[in-house]
Design a protein around this motif. Sequence first.
Motif, PDB file in Angstrom:
ATOM      1  N   ASN A  70       0.860  -1.188   0.000  1.00  0.00           N
ATOM      2  CA  ASN A  70       0.000   0.000   0.000  1.00  0.00           C
ATOM      3  C   ASN A  70       0.896   1.238   0.000  1.00  0.00           C
ATOM      4  O   ASN A  70       1.743   1.389   0.881  1.00  0.00           O
ATOM      5  N   LYS A  71       0.720   2.105  -0.994  1.00  0.00           N
ATOM      6  CA  LYS A  71       1.668   3.227  -1.153  1.00  0.00           C
ATOM      7  C   LYS A  71       1.667   4.160   0.060  1.00  0.00           C
ATOM      8  O   LYS A  71       2.704   4.732   0.411  1.00  0.00           O
ATOM      9  N   TYR A  72       0.521   4.323   0.706  1.00  0.00           N
ATOM     10  CA  TYR A  72       0.455   5.194   1.879  1.00  0.00           C
ATOM     11  C   TYR A  72       1.185   4.564   3.064  1.00  0.00           C
ATOM     12  O   TYR A  72       1.952   5.234   3.768  1.00  0.00           O
ATOM     13  N   ILE A  73       0.937   3.264   3.270  1.00  0.00           N
ATOM     14  CA  ILE A  73       1.622   2.566   4.355  1.00  0.00           C
ATOM     15  C   ILE A  73       3.114   2.476   4.066  1.00  0.00           C
ATOM     16  O   ILE A  73       3.950   2.588   4.972  1.00  0.00           O
ATOM     17  N   ASP A  74       3.459   2.297   2.773  1.00  0.00           N
ATOM     18  CA  ASP A  74       4.876   2.252   2.377  1.00  0.00           C
ATOM     19  C   ASP A  74       5.593   3.516   2.821  1.00  0.00           C
ATOM     20  O   ASP A  74       6.680   3.466   3.404  1.00  0.00           O
ATOM     21  N   ARG A  75       4.983   4.655   2.535  1.00  0.00           N
ATOM     22  CA  ARG A  75       5.593   5.947   2.876  1.00  0.00           C
ATOM     23  C   ARG A  75       5.739   6.102   4.389  1.00  0.00           C
ATOM     24  O   ARG A  75       6.747   6.598   4.878  1.00  0.00           O
ATOM     25  N   ILE A  76       4.714   5.694   5.111  1.00  0.00           N
ATOM     26  CA  ILE A  76       4.751   5.817   6.576  1.00  0.00           C
ATOM     27  C   ILE A  76       5.867   4.949   7.154  1.00  0.00           C
ATOM     28  O   ILE A  76       6.615   5.384   8.039  1.00  0.00           O
ATOM     29  N   ILE A  77       5.991   3.728   6.653  1.00  0.00           N
ATOM     30  CA  ILE A  77       7.042   2.825   7.149  1.00  0.00           C
ATOM     31  C   ILE A  77       8.423   3.414   6.871  1.00  0.00           C
ATOM     32  O   ILE A  77       9.304   3.410   7.745  1.00  0.00           O
ATOM     33  N   VAL A  78       8.611   3.926   5.655  1.00  0.00           N
ATOM     34  CA  VAL A  78       9.902   4.544   5.309  1.00  0.00           C
ATOM     35  C   VAL A  78      10.185   5.725   6.222  1.00  0.00           C
ATOM     36  O   VAL A  78      11.305   5.883   6.734  1.00  0.00           O
ATOM     37  N   MET A  79       9.176   6.554   6.467  1.00  0.00           N
ATOM     38  CA  MET A  79       9.373   7.729   7.321  1.00  0.00           C
ATOM     39  C   MET A  79       9.627   7.327   8.766  1.00  0.00           C
ATOM     40  O   MET A  79      10.416   7.970   9.465  1.00  0.00           O
ATOM     41  N   ILE A  80       8.973   6.270   9.242  1.00  0.00           N
ATOM     42  CA  ILE A  80       9.226   5.793  10.607  1.00  0.00           C
ATOM     43  C   ILE A  80      10.684   5.376  10.759  1.00  0.00           C
ATOM     44  O   ILE A  80      11.344   5.712  11.746  1.00  0.00           O
ATOM     45  N   VAL A  81      11.202   4.680   9.745  1.00  0.00           N
ATOM     46  CA  VAL A  81      12.601   4.240   9.779  1.00  0.00           C
ATOM     47  C   VAL A  81      13.536   5.454   9.781  1.00  0.00           C
ATOM     48  O   VAL A  81      14.482   5.527  10.582  1.00  0.00           O
ATOM     49  N   ILE A  82      13.268   6.423   8.905  1.00  0.00           N
ATOM     50  CA  ILE A  82      14.128   7.608   8.813  1.00  0.00           C
ATOM     51  C   ILE A  82      14.090   8.413  10.106  1.00  0.00           C
ATOM     52  O   ILE A  82      15.127   8.826  10.633  1.00  0.00           O
ATOM     53  N   VAL A  83      12.884   8.650  10.631  1.00  0.00           N
ATOM     54  CA  VAL A  83      12.743   9.416  11.874  1.00  0.00           C
ATOM     55  C   VAL A  83      13.418   8.690  13.034  1.00  0.00           C
ATOM     56  O   VAL A  83      14.077   9.321  13.872  1.00  0.00           O
ATOM     57  N   ALA A  84      13.269   7.365  13.075  1.00  0.00           N
ATOM     58  CA  ALA A  84      13.901   6.577  14.142  1.00  0.00           C
ATOM     59  C   ALA A  84      15.423   6.726  14.092  1.00  0.00           C
ATOM     60  O   ALA A  84      16.079   6.877  15.126  1.00  0.00           O
ATOM     61  N   ILE A  85      15.978   6.696  12.872  1.00  0.00           N
ATOM     62  CA  ILE A  85      17.429   6.845  12.717  1.00  0.00           C
ATOM     63  C   ILE A  85      17.876   8.236  13.164  1.00  0.00           C
ATOM     64  O   ILE A  85      18.840   8.383  13.924  1.00  0.00           O
ATOM     65  N   VAL A  86      17.165   9.268  12.691  1.00  0.00           N
ATOM     66  CA  VAL A  86      17.520  10.649  13.044  1.00  0.00           C
ATOM     67  C   VAL A  86      17.405  10.861  14.551  1.00  0.00           C
ATOM     68  O   VAL A  86      18.306  11.418  15.193  1.00  0.00           O
ATOM     69  N   LYS A  87      16.290  10.415  15.115  1.00  0.00           N
ATOM     70  CA  LYS A  87      16.063  10.587  16.562  1.00  0.00           C
ATOM     71  C   LYS A  87      17.131   9.862  17.374  1.00  0.00           C
ATOM     72  O   LYS A  87      17.671  10.408  18.349  1.00  0.00           O
ATOM     73  N   PHE A  88      17.460   8.633  16.980  1.00  0.00           N
ATOM     74  CA  PHE A  88      18.466   7.849  17.691  1.00  0.00           C
ATOM     75  C   PHE A  88      19.822   8.556  17.648  1.00  0.00           C
ATOM     76  O   PHE A  88      20.504   8.678  18.678  1.00  0.00           O
ATOM     77  N   LEU A  89      20.212   9.045  16.462  1.00  0.00           N
ATOM     78  CA  LEU A  89      21.515   9.688  16.311  1.00  0.00           C
ATOM     79  C   LEU A  89      21.584  11.000  17.104  1.00  0.00           C
ATOM     80  O   LEU A  89      22.605  11.292  17.737  1.00  0.00           O
ATOM     81  N   VAL A  90      20.501  11.785  17.074  1.00  0.00           N
ATOM     82  CA  VAL A  90      20.487  13.050  17.820  1.00  0.00           C
ATOM     83  C   VAL A  90      20.534  12.776  19.323  1.00  0.00           C
ATOM     84  O   VAL A  90      21.287  13.428  20.065  1.00  0.00           O
TER      85      VAL A  90
END
Length: 292
Positions: A125-145
Amino acid sequence: MNLIYTTIEQGLIYTILGIGVYLTYKVLDIADLSVDSTFPFGALLFAKLATMGIDPIVGTIGTFVLGTLTGLLAALLCIGLKIKPLLAGILNMTILYSINLRINGKANVPLSGSKVIFDYFSFGNKYIDRIIVMIVIVAIVKFLVDRFLKTESGYMLVATGDNKSLVRSLGESSNKYIIIGLMLSNGLVALSGALLTQSQKFADMQMGPGTIVIALASIIIGDTIFRYRNLRGTTRVLIGAIIYKAINALALEAGLQPSDFKMVTGIIVVLFIAYNNGYANWQIKKRSKERI
């Protein structure tokens, strides 16, 4: 249902923007108005790289790296030329406006036919796909900060915002940490702009105005609602950004036009600030009565 998906996706994108502003506004205690031009800088820069055929992952990372240079410019104006942070941010924003127009030679750039980071992942699902990708990116950014703020440099960054004299007494340069903070902040803001461009499939100069208020709304909402919760600042920004987008979604459902969203954002910030001020005054009066 699509509105809910979009709200979550954009809330996650604005989380990265909010974390960037959090570093200057809450940690360094600096009002950096460069954000309103750094955000579209990231968007237009990614659009330029994408239309040149550069891999979107490389382009996204490159946008963050080059975005840090806008923070370096703000730091040079503030520290090198001894310009007050507020004015330095305004000057930086003005300079970047012309640079942003120069990047592509026009104010609006569609990404039709260009690859974006979301194209690499497909879960059905393209909407769920985008959310999953963003969750991964935000998790990486948040973890690093969060990890960075726990390092010695991170502690010194926090100390610079609290007490510059203390940092100097420890034999460190407070200016060095101001530069680091501004560069990291603007890099994250540019990254957020690049991600929004990939989500909307176009970049536009008008993505910038009011961006700083969106970030402040995310920070203030998170701080207000979770005042007594033992949560990290980045976690509060994350929740605040999603709540902010949810309020905008409700405003859209209520019949307001997208052109009214900046007004809604301003009202949200005013209401939460007024509540915080009123609550603070109430606490002061309460303690005064207890002493009597």
